[in-house]
Design an enzyme around this catalytic site. Sequence first.
Site, PDB file in Angstrom:
ATOM      1  N   GLU A   1       0.812  -1.220   0.000  1.00  0.00           N
ATOM      2  CA  GLU A   1       0.000   0.000   0.000  1.00  0.00           C
ATOM      3  C   GLU A   1       0.851   1.278   0.000  1.00  0.00           C
ATOM      4  OE1 GLU A   1      -0.600  -2.595   1.939  1.00  0.00           O
ATOM      5  OE2 GLU A   1      -2.686  -3.203   1.611  1.00  0.00           O
TER       6      GLU A   1
ATOM      7  N   PHE B   1     -11.541  -8.134  13.406  1.00  0.00           N
ATOM      8  CA  PHE B   1     -10.448  -8.519  12.517  1.00  0.00           C
ATOM      9  C   PHE B   1     -10.125  -7.375  11.548  1.00  0.00           C
ATOM     10  CE2 PHE B   1      -8.986 -10.550   8.508  1.00  0.00           C
ATOM     11  CZ  PHE B   1      -7.729 -10.910   8.976  1.00  0.00           C
ATOM     12  N   GLN B   2      -8.871  -7.000  11.472  1.00  0.00           N
ATOM     13  CA  GLN B   2      -8.389  -5.917  10.620  1.00  0.00           C
ATOM     14  C   GLN B   2      -9.063  -4.595  10.908  1.00  0.00           C
ATOM     15  OE1 GLN B   2      -8.229  -7.381   6.510  1.00  0.00           O
ATOM     16  NE2 GLN B   2      -6.179  -8.136   6.982  1.00  0.00           N
TER      17      GLN B   2
ATOM     18  N   LYS C   1     -17.703  -1.374   5.843  1.00  0.00           N
ATOM     19  CA  LYS C   1     -18.145  -2.290   4.803  1.00  0.00           C
ATOM     20  C   LYS C   1     -19.667  -2.295   4.648  1.00  0.00           C
ATOM     21  CE  LYS C   1     -17.146  -6.882   3.013  1.00  0.00           C
ATOM     22  NZ  LYS C   1     -16.468  -8.165   3.252  1.00  0.00           N
TER      23      LYS C   1
ATOM     24  N   MET D   1      24.392   9.144   2.712  1.00  0.00           N
ATOM     25  CA  MET D   1      24.120  10.352   3.496  1.00  0.00           C
ATOM     26  C   MET D   1      24.313  10.100   4.994  1.00  0.00           C
ATOM     27  SD  MET D   1      23.575  13.466   3.065  1.00  0.00           S
ATOM     28  CE  MET D   1      22.621  14.163   1.737  1.00  0.00           C
TER      29      MET D   1
HETATM   30  C1  TPP Z   1      12.394   5.558   5.473  1.00  0.00           C
HETATM   31  C2  TPP Z   1      13.666   6.193   5.870  1.00  0.00           C
HETATM   32  N1  TPP Z   1      14.461   5.610   6.783  1.00  0.00           N
HETATM   33  C3  TPP Z   1      15.638   6.190   7.118  1.00  0.00           C
HETATM   34  C4  TPP Z   1      16.023   7.383   6.565  1.00  0.00           C
HETATM   35  C5  TPP Z   1      17.337   8.033   6.970  1.00  0.00           C
HETATM   36  N2  TPP Z   1      18.233   8.113   5.814  1.00  0.00           N
HETATM   37  C6  TPP Z   1      18.385   9.234   5.088  1.00  0.00           C
HETATM   38  S1  TPP Z   1      19.416   9.044   3.800  1.00  0.00           S
HETATM   39  C7  TPP Z   1      19.723   7.440   4.214  1.00  0.00           C
HETATM   40  C8  TPP Z   1      20.658   6.597   3.410  1.00  0.00           C
HETATM   41  C9  TPP Z   1      20.224   6.468   1.998  1.00  0.00           C
HETATM   42  O1  TPP Z   1      21.088   5.572   1.353  1.00  0.00           O
HETATM   43  P1  TPP Z   1      21.039   5.363  -0.203  1.00  0.00           P
HETATM   44  O2  TPP Z   1      19.634   5.138  -0.638  1.00  0.00           O
HETATM   45  O3  TPP Z   1      22.008   4.323  -0.596  1.00  0.00           O
HETATM   46  O4  TPP Z   1      21.435   6.783  -0.765  1.00  0.00           O
HETATM   47  P2  TPP Z   1      22.882   7.515  -0.781  1.00  0.00           P
HETATM   48  O5  TPP Z   1      22.888   8.487   0.347  1.00  0.00           O
HETATM   49  O6  TPP Z   1      23.925   6.469  -0.610  1.00  0.00           O
HETATM   50  O7  TPP Z   1      22.941   8.185  -2.096  1.00  0.00           O
HETATM   51  C10 TPP Z   1      19.020   7.087   5.352  1.00  0.00           C
HETATM   52  C11 TPP Z   1      19.081   5.762   6.007  1.00  0.00           C
HETATM   53  C12 TPP Z   1      15.137   7.966   5.637  1.00  0.00           C
HETATM   54  N3  TPP Z   1      15.401   9.144   5.060  1.00  0.00           N
HETATM   55  N4  TPP Z   1      13.984   7.348   5.281  1.00  0.00           N
END
Ligand code: TPP
Lengths: 180, 591
Positions: B58, B120-121, B170, B486
């Site tokens: 979803e 349920f759900q 529903k 990042m």
């Molecule tokens: C759902 C979610 N969980 C955690 C984060 C924290 N976060 C921000 S950037 C990142 C790493 C992203 O890695 P990648 O997709 O390989 O991108 P890169 O920075 O290596 O280009 C994380 C874990 C987030 N933004 N979104």
Amino acid sequence: MNQPASAYFLEERHDPNETHTLSVLVQNEPGVLARVIGLFSGRGYNIESLTVSETESQKHLSRITIVTTGTPMVIEQIKHQLDRMVPVYRVVDMTITGRSIERELAMVKVRGGGDNRVEALRLADAFRARVIDATTESFVFEITGNSSKINQFIDLMRPLGLVEVSRTGVAAIGRGPEGM
Amino acid sequence: MTDKSHDPNQMTGAAMIVRTLIDHGVQHLFGYPGGAVLPIYDEIFQQSEVEHILVRHEQGAGHAAEGYARSTGKPGVVLVTSGPGATNMVTPLTDALMDSIPLVCITGQVPTHLIGNDAFQECDTVGITRPCTKHNWLVRDVNDLAKVLHEAFYVATTGRPGPVVVDVPKDVQFAVGTYHPPRRDDVHVSYTPRVKGDAAQIRKAVALLASAKRPVIYSGGGVINSGPEASKLLRELVEVTGFPITSTLMGLGAYPATGKNWLGMLGMHGTYEANMTMHDCDVMLCVGARFDDRITGRTDAFSPGSKKIHIDIDPSSINKNIRVDVPIIGDAGNVLGDLLQVFKAEAKRPDIKSWWQEIATWRARNSLAYKKNNDVILPQYAIQKLFEATRGHDTYITTEVGQHQMWAAQFFGFEEPHRWMTSGGLGTMGYGLPAALGVQVAHRDSLVIDIAGDASVQMTMQEMSTAVQFELPIKIFILNNQYMGMVRQWQQLLHGNRLSHSYSEALPDFVKLADAFGCVGLQAVKPGDLDGALKEMISVKRPVLFDCRVAALENCFPMIPSGKAHNEMLLPVEATDEATAAAFAGGKALV
Ligand SMILES: Cc1ncc(C[n+]2csc(CCOP(=O)(O)OP(=O)(O)O)c2C)c(N)n1
Ligand SMILES: [Mg+2]
């Protein structure tokens, strides 16, 4: 400037807090109070007092009175955040308009005998509090007024055998012929 | 009693839902079935006006609808079941709320008599989604359904757009009631966002602009949301005033990247010239942006010497983070139109030649420069190559979240609005792939590319299967640095280079994975591989997963270090270990 390792700017502003009373006219529909309260808790705003009741049943309108504290910028935010909610018709800052009357009702239970009982009755009279329940060892007083008057009355009852207090919270209305 | 059996407006709640979609011109619906929405799925089965796109999770439906909405300006529509279907929508709803994207999400609910029974759900969908929607409704009576659904479309798309949820038990879907087509009184009288700006405020703004010596225009996603006309007016304003212009991440494309007054993006990873211009300006015109913390840096040092004009449709955006001098509440396009008219009639463009000279010195610092490398693909180079390869194509870009997202924003030039879909406010990894699906559904013949990271792409990977099923030839271009880049960058800069759990261990073989899904898998390892592989990616008319192996330890610059002001940026060429350590002093020392 030193701050711990964070990409957020962590310093808080230290503007002084103000207390404001807001009147909020809302559509009386399911969940509307939860929305308002959720806004305050979700965004970390304070609620000092909150009262709500339907005021125009035909139009399904309720009036919420909120007493809140915050810096002027936060108070402004609160008003805008309330105003943009879908079921909110109007938000009026009763403190800024400066022409409003605020009232609260409290019921105050006092237990005791002898001189304390006499003194409690005497003070109640001075505060125009009414006796709405009495036993040989207790009174329940009803008092209306602004919050500070009620606070004062409660403080005076404390040494005389204060048992418990039930307060309605603040209701506010503007002076003069106009509605909000 | 009159006989209602032949009244065409008598129908079941489920039929009303589909009818409402048709009456609002909805052509595509993103969803996933379940017990509590089966009556609606039954109606969908028996018609052909609304095409249902079956996702694999979803969350994917939500982001696909976001991509659809952002690339078309129309609301995205989602249908999910109760309980887990609804809770899986929480992330995209929050994402859409943060980025002001119109979504109408219909959730199934257990029958009314079971609500509150831990059926349920069952979940408290309106309770859970209250803080992550613009508004939501639980419909208990089939005769309220039409009005609520019409109102839902109205609320999602007017004022500051946003997501709404309509929760339909529903039994209400089965019940027969009276439908009515959309009409004016379907709308809460309490909800009337202001569109037209105050004339006196606009005059004040024009006077300020005309008196400026060091002006800047700072535009945001609100200009895009307002519609193509707003971007046209923004361009005209820049033309008429001759002012420099920068934009937030969300606002890219409103002013063309090749425009001569373009400074590039501003903020934490914005260009040096954009941030310096913001810092030193004397008049700032902010249109449809909200001074968020990734833009301002430390608020007490944000553009200290400027008078600020702020155009926004949402009064709560005004004076939230930064005090402004001339707030104008209204729709960006509407206000820009009025402002332009007054400016042209009453003002003269100020002479800002020396300001442009100053800006030229900042530009000359070349803040996006990076060291070339012949052995490994640098991520910046990969984006530049991708940009070149897509020239002349009708291109839409989505992204995931991380370094690759910032490099995409820095190095991919956007000439038009609605071409750039990224999760700005919430920063949702996993947004880009399903968002690309949504874009492709709306623009079947266009080139739709998700610029992805190796970690992010694994969050909603399963939607590759949706792409194959619906023949949506999206291109997933992974800047594979084998790190959550990042996160690693911040650990290097702020946490003593302790790379705690940011290495992408056990990465799948993306090429084989593509194959398993029935997509095309491509790989580039050396800079020399890029041209050919990109050409192939663009020419195949099938979904492609492109594993672009890039330098593992490259960091994203320029950057405003934490708690610093715009004029304290760290530039890439200066980002030696010592300089970085000094800039981040106060945090842990760098190793
Ligand atoms: C759902 C979610 N969980 C955690 C984060 C924290 N976060 C921000 S950037 C990142 C790493 C992203 O890695 P990648 O997709 O390989 O991108 P890169 O920075 O290596 O280009 C994380 C874990 C987030 N933004 N979104
Ligand atoms: Mg990565």
